[in-house]
Structures are given as structure tokens and as C-alpha cells.
Motif scaffolding. Structure first.
Motif, PDB file in Angstrom:
ATOM      1  N   VAL A 165       0.854  -1.089   0.078  1.00  0.00           N
ATOM      2  CA  VAL A 165       0.187  -0.111  -0.066  1.00  0.00           C
ATOM      3  C   VAL A 165       0.597   1.456   0.019  1.00  0.00           C
ATOM      4  O   VAL A 165       0.526   2.231  -0.846  1.00  0.00           O
ATOM      5  CB  VAL A 165      -0.866  -0.105   1.306  1.00  0.00           C
ATOM      6  N   LEU A 166       2.086   1.203   0.955  1.00  0.00           N
ATOM      7  CA  LEU A 166       2.843   2.312   0.869  1.00  0.00           C
ATOM      8  C   LEU A 166       3.239   2.556  -0.528  1.00  0.00           C
ATOM      9  O   LEU A 166       3.685   3.800  -1.046  1.00  0.00           O
ATOM     10  CB  LEU A 166       3.836   2.046   1.903  1.00  0.00           C
ATOM     11  N   MET A 167       3.778   1.591  -1.226  1.00  0.00           N
ATOM     12  CA  MET A 167       4.440   1.752  -2.382  1.00  0.00           C
ATOM     13  C   MET A 167       3.524   2.291  -3.473  1.00  0.00           C
ATOM     14  O   MET A 167       3.651   3.110  -4.144  1.00  0.00           O
ATOM     15  CB  MET A 167       4.993   0.579  -2.897  1.00  0.00           C
ATOM     16  N   ALA A 168       2.202   1.654  -3.384  1.00  0.00           N
ATOM     17  CA  ALA A 168       1.147   2.175  -4.317  1.00  0.00           C
ATOM     18  C   ALA A 168       0.780   3.880  -4.435  1.00  0.00           C
ATOM     19  O   ALA A 168       0.618   4.610  -5.110  1.00  0.00           O
ATOM     20  CB  ALA A 168      -0.125   1.361  -4.075  1.00  0.00           C
ATOM     21  N   VAL A 169       0.790   4.134  -2.945  1.00  0.00           N
ATOM     22  CA  VAL A 169       0.422   5.426  -2.629  1.00  0.00           C
ATOM     23  C   VAL A 169       1.684   6.355  -3.107  1.00  0.00           C
ATOM     24  O   VAL A 169       1.516   7.336  -3.836  1.00  0.00           O
ATOM     25  CB  VAL A 169       0.163   5.777  -1.149  1.00  0.00           C
ATOM     26  N   THR A 170       3.019   5.818  -2.689  1.00  0.00           N
ATOM     27  CA  THR A 170       4.129   6.724  -3.138  1.00  0.00           C
ATOM     28  C   THR A 170       4.171   6.896  -4.572  1.00  0.00           C
ATOM     29  O   THR A 170       4.629   7.996  -5.201  1.00  0.00           O
ATOM     30  CB  THR A 170       5.163   6.390  -2.405  1.00  0.00           C
ATOM     31  N   LEU A 171       4.199   5.561  -5.408  1.00  0.00           N
ATOM     32  CA  LEU A 171       4.397   5.741  -6.621  1.00  0.00           C
ATOM     33  C   LEU A 171       3.431   6.451  -7.370  1.00  0.00           C
ATOM     34  O   LEU A 171       3.635   6.983  -8.481  1.00  0.00           O
ATOM     35  CB  LEU A 171       4.609   4.202  -7.023  1.00  0.00           C
ATOM     36  N   GLY A 172       2.155   6.264  -6.813  1.00  0.00           N
ATOM     37  CA  GLY A 172       0.907   7.057  -7.542  1.00  0.00           C
ATOM     38  C   GLY A 172       1.212   8.469  -7.497  1.00  0.00           C
ATOM     39  O   GLY A 172       1.042   9.252  -8.357  1.00  0.00           O
ATOM     40  N   LEU A 173       1.626   9.000  -6.194  1.00  0.00           N
ATOM     41  CA  LEU A 173       1.859  10.334  -6.004  1.00  0.00           C
ATOM     42  C   LEU A 173       3.108  10.860  -7.157  1.00  0.00           C
ATOM     43  O   LEU A 173       3.001  11.988  -7.924  1.00  0.00           O
ATOM     44  CB  LEU A 173       2.401  10.829  -4.733  1.00  0.00           C
ATOM     45  N   LEU A 174       4.043  10.153  -7.001  1.00  0.00           N
ATOM     46  CA  LEU A 174       5.361  10.492  -7.775  1.00  0.00           C
ATOM     47  C   LEU A 174       4.658  10.496  -9.429  1.00  0.00           C
ATOM     48  O   LEU A 174       5.208  11.287 -10.206  1.00  0.00           O
ATOM     49  CB  LEU A 174       6.242   9.184  -7.816  1.00  0.00           C
ATOM     50  N   TRP A 175       3.956   9.508  -9.752  1.00  0.00           N
ATOM     51  CA  TRP A 175       3.415   9.702 -11.153  1.00  0.00           C
ATOM     52  C   TRP A 175       2.828  11.022 -11.509  1.00  0.00           C
ATOM     53  O   TRP A 175       2.761  11.546 -12.558  1.00  0.00           O
ATOM     54  CB  TRP A 175       2.233   8.339 -11.281  1.00  0.00           C
ATOM     55  N   LEU A 176       1.765  11.379 -10.545  1.00  0.00           N
ATOM     56  CA  LEU A 176       1.314  12.560 -10.598  1.00  0.00           C
ATOM     57  C   LEU A 176       2.252  13.647 -10.745  1.00  0.00           C
ATOM     58  O   LEU A 176       2.012  14.655 -11.665  1.00  0.00           O
ATOM     59  CB  LEU A 176       0.140  12.898  -9.362  1.00  0.00           C
ATOM     60  N   VAL A 177       3.240  13.613 -10.089  1.00  0.00           N
ATOM     61  CA  VAL A 177       4.387  14.637  -9.943  1.00  0.00           C
ATOM     62  C   VAL A 177       4.943  14.718 -11.189  1.00  0.00           C
ATOM     63  O   VAL A 177       5.170  15.952 -11.989  1.00  0.00           O
ATOM     64  CB  VAL A 177       5.348  14.757  -8.849  1.00  0.00           C
ATOM     65  N   VAL A 178       5.377  13.583 -11.778  1.00  0.00           N
ATOM     66  CA  VAL A 178       6.291  13.500 -12.991  1.00  0.00           C
ATOM     67  C   VAL A 178       5.341  13.912 -14.410  1.00  0.00           C
ATOM     68  O   VAL A 178       6.017  14.102 -15.331  1.00  0.00           O
ATOM     69  CB  VAL A 178       7.054  12.348 -13.304  1.00  0.00           C
ATOM     70  N   THR A 179       3.833  13.762 -14.101  1.00  0.00           N
ATOM     71  CA  THR A 179       3.275  13.930 -15.418  1.00  0.00           C
ATOM     72  C   THR A 179       2.658  15.416 -15.361  1.00  0.00           C
ATOM     73  O   THR A 179       2.741  16.492 -15.989  1.00  0.00           O
ATOM     74  CB  THR A 179       2.331  12.752 -15.690  1.00  0.00           C
ATOM     75  N   LEU A 180       1.524  15.318 -14.448  1.00  0.00           N
ATOM     76  CA  LEU A 180       0.737  16.738 -14.394  1.00  0.00           C
ATOM     77  C   LEU A 180       1.533  17.895 -14.057  1.00  0.00           C
ATOM     78  O   LEU A 180       1.399  18.745 -14.649  1.00  0.00           O
ATOM     79  CB  LEU A 180      -0.442  16.348 -13.499  1.00  0.00           C
TER      80      LEU A 180
END
Ligand code: ATP
Length: 568
Positions: A172-187
Motif C-alpha cells: 500500500v505504501l508503495m502504491a500511494v508513493t509511486l502514484g503520487l510520484l506519477w502525478l508529480v512527473v506527469t501533471l
């Protein structure tokens, strides 16, 4: 936001016409990434398990480790990664080239539907930018903006689910952090770099214009001693583009830094949480190491994203410029054909033409009828509208009022092939290519024999000149025919015209730059070639300098108005 989506939409749809390629390409990138992560995780697991088994055995404790399955797994993933990477590169590069062809084909299609006035409305360097830089920017779209974020998102899901099998909390920790990272690097990257990357395209275009001017007008700039002034303009523009690029680069570096910090903190958090679980003996040491290494490797899916998304504004600028073409061009290509080997009459009714941004019409209510296979001359002072009328008659320029019929068919309904086959026009500014004399002639008729080329060169009195050139027909004429005199260039263009077999011929100042004796000689050859064709000569005035063989009609253009004159 909706406007941005609307502008991108037609091009996205064009790219997604190849959706099977897109899906397979994405799958190959995903498999490459997963094989790499599996190799890293399994190697970590195996090394740790081997070390622990070795320590246990050296302490005399019983220990068992199957080395064959993980060893085989490591080899499998290593091979799978190499093969998938190779296939992915091959396949995706092929896709990009296919998309490039699609995009160029579409843009070129729009350009071919523009008339002369629209084409001349923009500079050659701008058209070149659209066909090259803008399309390249769009072409990046697939490999930088569509495939990588999708693969990154899929890898977030796959990696988190895999780790969650042993360590649900860490998953869960990885899903949340990587999801956040995805938003940072795209949007975040896209929004933050939008205006600067948009400006980058505008700056590059201005810079390209200035540099082209510097090269093309270097003789004038030198003779008026203004080279330095123009160079200063280029330097100022360059400085502006450079500082904008530096600001954009700084933002990209900051986002990359953010990515490294977030993913680094995530690895620390993963190790910390996993060691808590390990201390409760709920998970083994090798699994802990495997989870930490996978968390470390997951970073790979995000590395290239900031640099791509920060340039979304550049793609948007390119798309807007290309959309301007689609908005301007007529929706469908006309497709009516003319009959072969039949004389064609020319009929003009109430034709008026006004160029954009001019007050006075260039042509005013023109009526004209020229029967099939007859010859006419239209005279007029400089600026009277001769070239404009010639372009309208050839269907190169579309007039909003009145109609032009050739062989009874409105000229704008004729297909491009029909116009190319039935019409021929010698324009005032001839276009010669940077190729040999023979190649320039064979543009009109690729299968023409050397004898035929000599025949038309003789018709325009160029044969003896070409004969004494060391390379003869293979002599290069230089860019835009710069190695020929103005008169030679026009005669070569006329010879090229004589290799075609059109039914309607328009000759705009055919004898410009030619002495009287040569003009008379060319006129007698033209007379033979023009028989059974409908012909209009455009000249400033009827005189000895303009021998006009077989002419039966005379009109005079005066400030856009056409009047019939008696033939002297
Ligand atoms: N692309 C254009 N945009 C705006 N105005 C134009 C354009 N081309 C021509 N004109 C204008 O239309 C008028 C007629 O020009 P045109 O070139 O047809 O004259 P012409 O009789 O062929 O002149 P010349 O004998 O000097 O070549 C001129 O006033 C010219 O300035």
C-alpha cells in the motif's frame, strides 16, 4: 484545459488509428521493465538466501537452499529483458517512422489544397518548420507522452500488488508513493513547464526566420553595411531563447530532484516497515531485501517522464500551428476529370479577386471567352493583374466571386491530376531545382530520351550552349538555377514545358530576358508546339520584343479590368 484537449484531439485520433501497434509497443516496454525489476528482486533474494544458508551451515545449523529454480529464474529474466528491449526498440522505432509518415502525409495533403495566395502568405522557413520541427514534436508524442506514462502506471499497480503478497502494508505504501510520484512527473511537470516550453517553439521559429534572412540576404546586408545590425538581432533573439530554455531546464532539474527525493524516501520507508515486519518474524530476510530492491528499481519507470512532460507546451504549440492548416484548407480534394485529347475552351464570367489585406480588388468583374484551340494575348501594365488572372485560370488561385470554366468544367472542381495533365503554365518566376539540366527537364517527362531533351533545348535555342558545356546535359544548374542567366533559366523552363502535352497553355512573359532574334527563333518553334492547343500569352505590351505566333484575340487589363482590343 478543454481547449487544449480539443486541439490535441485530431492528432491523437490519428496516432490512435494505429492502436494495435500502440498496445503492443506499450506491452513490450512493460515486459522489459518488469523483466528488469524481476531480475533485480530475484537476484537480491537469491544472494541474501545463499548468504543466510552459508552462515547457517558454517554455524553447524541445518540449512537447505534450492539453487536451481532461482538460478534458472535469473537467467530467464536476464534473457527476457535483453530480448524484450531489442524487440521493443525495433518495434517502437518502426511505429514512430510509420506515424511520421502518417503525419507528414496528412500535413502535406493540407498544403497541396492551398492556393498560391495562401502559400505565399507565409515564409518558406515557416512551411519548413511545420513539415519538419512541428511534426517531429508531434511524433515524440507517442514515444514520450503516451507510452511511458501508461507503462509507469501499469508498473505501479504490478509492483505494489507483487510486494503486497508478502508485505501488504508495504505494498500500500508503495502504491500511494509511486502514484503520487506519477502525478508529480506527469501533471505537475506538464503544468509547470507549459508556458516556457510553448515559448521555446515560438523562439525557435523566430530564430530560424532571422538566420534564414541572414543567409539569403547576406549580399544586401553586406552592401548596405548592416550585417552587424542583423547579427545583433539574432544574438538578442538567441539570448532570449537561451534564458527561456535555461528556466525550463531548471524546472526539469527540480522535478528530477523531487523524483529522486520521493523515491529515495520511499526506499527508506519500505526498508523500515519491512524490518518491523521482519522483527516480528512475519517475513524472511531475503523477501525484505527483494522488496527493498524492487522499490529501488521501480524508479526506472519514472526517470524519463519529467523531461517529456515538461515539454507538453511545445507539443501544444506545434499542434496549434498544424491545426491552423486544417482550419484553412478546403475540406475535400476536388475530383472532376477533363476528357483526353479534346480541345478545351476557356470561359470566365464576372470574375473578381481581392487579396487578403488589400483595399482594391486585383481583378474586377472579368468576362472572357476563348474558343478551344485558339490563341489570345492579354496585355497590361505592371501590377494590372496579369499574373493573378493567369493563376486563377490555371486553378492555382481561388477567386471568391465569378466562375472560370475550362472545357465546360469549373476549374476548381478539377482534380490535381487533371490540372497537371491538361494545363501547363510558364510563370514569371521559374523554379529550377539544384540538379542537372537533364534532371530539371525530366521533371516534366521522366521517360524523355536524350534526343527528346536535345530537341526541346534546340526549340528554345539552348542546344549549342549546352553542347559546349564540358558536362553537357549533366551540368548542374545550381540552387534555383543560379548558375544560369535569367534568360537561360526561363528558356530552360520553357523547354521543360515543351516536354508536356497539355491542352491549355498559359505563357506569362515568355520572352522576358531574351533578345529579339532569339525571341523570333523561339516563337517559330513555339508556333509548331502550340498547334491544337488553347493558348493565352500574358505580356506587358504587343511589340517586336514579343513575337506572338498565331494570336487571334487581344484583351487589355487595366487596373484589374479587362477590355477587348482590336488585333493590330
Ligand atoms: N499575394 C499577393 N498578396 C497581396 N496582393 C497581391 C499578391 N499578388 C499580387 N498582389 C497585388 O495584385 C495586383 C496585381 O498583381 P499581379 O502580380 O497580378 O500583376 P501583374 O500584372 O502580373 O504585374 P507584373 O507585370 O509586374 O508582374 C498588384 O497590385 C499586386 O500588388
Amino acid at each position: 484545459m478543454r481547449a487544449i484537449y480539443r486541439d490535441f484531439c485530431p492528432w491523437l485520433l490519428l496516432l490512435l488509428r494505429r492502436r494495435r501497434r500502440f498496445l503492443l509497443g506499450t506491452l513490450l516496454v512493460f515486459v522489459t521493465l518488469m523483466a528488469g525489476l524481476a531480475l533485480l528482486g530475484l537476484s537480491g533474494w537469491f544472494i541474501t538466501a545463499s548468504a543466510l544458508a552459508g552462515i547457517a551451515l558454517s554455524m553447524g545449523l541445518p540449512a537447505r537452499l534450492d539453487v536451481y529454480v532461482p538460478g534458472g529464474g535469473i537467467r530467464f529474466f536476464a534473457l527476457a529483458r535483453t530480448i524484450a528491449r531489442y524487440m521493443e526498440r525495433l518495434y517502437n522505432h518502426n511505429t514512430v517512422l510509420t506515424l511520421l509518415a502518417d503525419l507528414r502525409y496528412r500535413v502535406f495533403g493540407y498544403l497541396t489544397r492551398f492556393d498560391d495566395a495562401r502559400l505565399r502568405g507565409e515564409r518558406a522557413s515557416d512551411w519548413l518548420s511545420r513539415l519538419t520541427a512541428d511534426i517531429d514534436t508531434l511524433d515524440n508524442f507517442y514515444l514520450r507522452l503516451l507510452v511511458p506514462p501508461l507503462v509507469a502506471l501499469l508498473s505501479v499497480v504490478a509492483v505494489s500488488l507483487f510486494v503486497a503478497i508478502w508485505l501488504p502494508g508495504v505494498g500500500v505504501l508503495m502504491a500511494v508513493t509511486l502514484g503520487l510520484l506519477w502525478l508529480v512527473v506527469t501533471l505537475l511537470a506538464a503544468v509547470w513547464g507549459f508556458s516556457q516550453s510553448y515559448q521555446q517553439v515560438v523562439d525557435q521559429q523566430s530564430l530560424r526566420r532571422l538566420v534564414v534572412d541572414q543567409v539569403q540576404a547576406s549580399a544586401e546586408l553586406m552592401s548596405y553595411q548592416t550585417t552587424q545590425w542583423h547579427r545583433t538581432m539574432i544574438a538578442t533573439q538567441e539570448q532570449q531563447a537561451f534564458s527561456n530554455q535555461r528556466r525550463l531546464g531548471r524546472k526539469a532539474a527540480l522535478i528530477n530532484c523531487l523524483v529522486s527525493v520521493i523515491s529515495g524516501l520511499m526506499v527508506v520507508a519500505v526498508v523500515w516497515f519491512a524490518s518491523l515486519v521482519f522483527s516480528q518474524q512475519l517475513v524472511s530476510g531475503p523477501i525484505l531485501v527483494m522488496a527493498a530492491l524492487i522499490a529501488l528499481g521501480a524508479n526506472e519507470a519514472f526517470i524519463a517522464l519529467p523531461a517529456s512532460f515538461i515539454k507538453l507546451g511545445a507539443s501544444y504549440a506545434a499542434v496549434r500551428r498544424l491545426n491552423a492548416l486544417t482550419g484553412d484548407s478546403s475540406p475535400a480534394a476536388p475530383a472532376v476529370s477533363l476528357p483526353e485529347d479534346v480541345g478545351l475552351s476557356i470561359q470566365v464570367n464576372q470574375l473578381s479577386l481581392r487579396y487578403a489585406q488589400t483595399l482594391e480588388p486585383a481583378l474586377k468583374c472579368i468576362d472572357l471567352h476563348l474558343p478551344a484551340e485558339k490563341r489570345a494575348v492579354i496585355t497590361g501594365n505592371s501590377g494590372a493583374g496579369k499574373s493573378s488572372l493567369a493563376s486563377v485560370l490555371m486553378g492555382r488561385l481561388q477567386a471568391p466571386q465569378g466562375e472560370v470554366m475550362v472545357g465546360g468544367v469549373p476549374v476548381w472542381q478539377l482534380s490535381a491530376e487533371s490540372r497537371a495533365n491538361h494545363f501547363a503554365m510558364l510563370t514569371q518566376q521559374v523554379d529550377l531545382f539544384d540538379a542537372s539540366i537533364a534532371e530539371n527537364l525530366r521533371i516534366a517527362n521522366p521517360t524523355a530520351s536524350d534526343n527528346k531533351l536535345w530537341e526541346v533545348l534546340s526549340a528554345v535555342a539552348l542546344d549549342s550552349w549546352v553542347e559546349q558545356l564540358p558536362k553537357g546535359l549533366a551540368t548542374a544548374v545550381g540552387e534555383k538555377g543560379q548558375q544560369l542567366s535569367g534568360g537561360q533559366g526561363r528558356r530552360l523552363a520553357l523547354a521543360r514545358l515543351m516536354l508536356c502535352n497539355p491542352q491549355v497553355v498559359i505563357l506569362d512573359e515568355p520572352f522576358a530576358g531574351v533578345d529579339v532574334a532569339t525571341a523570333n527563333y523561339i516563337a517559330s518553334s513555339l508556333d509548331k508546339w502550340l498547334s491544337n492547343r488553347t493558348v493565352i500569352f500574358f505580356v506587358h505590351q504587343v511589340s517586336l520584343l514579343n513575337p506572338l505566333p498565331g494570336v487571334e484575340y487581344h484583351w487589355h487589363l487595366d487596373a484589374g479590368k479587362l477590355n477587348q482590343c482590336p488585333l493590330k
